[in-house]
Scaffold this active site. Structure first.
Site, PDB file in Angstrom:
ATOM      1  CG  LEU A  57       0.616   0.819  -6.766  1.00  0.00           C
ATOM      2  CD1 LEU A  57      -0.945   1.099  -7.163  1.00  0.00           C
ATOM      3  CD2 LEU A  57      -0.008  -0.197  -5.679  1.00  0.00           C
ATOM      4  CG  ASP A  58       4.876  -5.178  -8.064  1.00  0.00           C
ATOM      5  OD1 ASP A  58       5.339  -4.230  -7.574  1.00  0.00           O
ATOM      6  OD2 ASP A  58       4.660  -5.551  -6.793  1.00  0.00           O
ATOM      7  CG  LEU A  59       1.940  -4.973 -15.462  1.00  0.00           C
ATOM      8  CD1 LEU A  59       2.641  -3.551 -15.779  1.00  0.00           C
ATOM      9  CD2 LEU A  59       3.338  -5.966 -16.616  1.00  0.00           C
TER      10      LEU A  59
END
Length: 188
Positions: free
Chosen positions: A45-47
């Site tokens: 999951l992206d930041l």
């Protein structure tokens, strides 16, 4: 016996156990929340995305969850800019063309504002620009795919929460919480 952890990843947390960023950076990582040796993320999951992250110590299960070949559905709650109309929803349902090619069709519908935990920092609010929420499910997982899909139909993503992967969900978990569950093969 294999271990499987469901983690509700908060906004701004890296999907790794150490930060290999620039010197002096102090970004939070998985190790700030999970002290279980030998488990690793199955996917990413992206930041700036929140929600369900699965961690396991079983390499075959990790590959099955992360590999788009298995087409495991991933369901998201997506707050987007603008008032999404039926034409934009239909475009997402047919699949949209991105720079790296067309997407598979998504399941998508407008939903009521979900009762979620507060995000830190909060999503920017603008009186002059409406927003709405979508329930969106995809069966692939390209880099920043949901954000790129909503932008392609003219509605940039403001907040992105992965709610479900296959049968696993973050139902009942607040941001930063996790629970271990029995390992069962994911359903398509």
């Amino acid at each position: 016996m294999a271990r499987l952890i469901l983690f509700n990843k908060p906004y701004g947390v890296l999907c790794q156990f150490t930060d290999r960023g620039t010197a002096g950076s102090a970004r939070p990582t998985l190790s700030d929340f999970i002290d279980v040796p030998g488990v690793y993320p199955a996917g990413r999951l992206d930041l700036d995305s929140e929600g369900l992250l699965l961690l396991t110590d079983d390499g075959r299960l990790q590959a099955r969850i992360a590999d788009p070949e298995f087409k495991i559905p991933k369901a998201y709650l997506v707050q987007v800019e603008g008032d999404v109309g039926e034409a934009s929803l239909e475009s997402l349902r047919r699949g949209v063309r991105l720079k790296d090619g067309p997407t598979r069709p998504a399941q998508v519908e407008r939903i009521a504002d979900p009762a979620l935990w507060p995000r830190d920092p909060p999503v920017r609010f603008r009186k002059s620009v409406p927003d709405c929420w979508l329930g969106l499910t995809i069966r692939e997982g390209r880099n920043r795919q949901v954000r790129r899909m909503t932008a392609a139909v003219g509605h940039p993503t403001l907040r992105l929460v992965r709610w479900r992967i296959g049968d696993w969900t973050i139902e009942g978990l607040q941001a930063g919480q996790w629970r271990e569950v029995p390992v069962t093969p994911p359903t398509r």
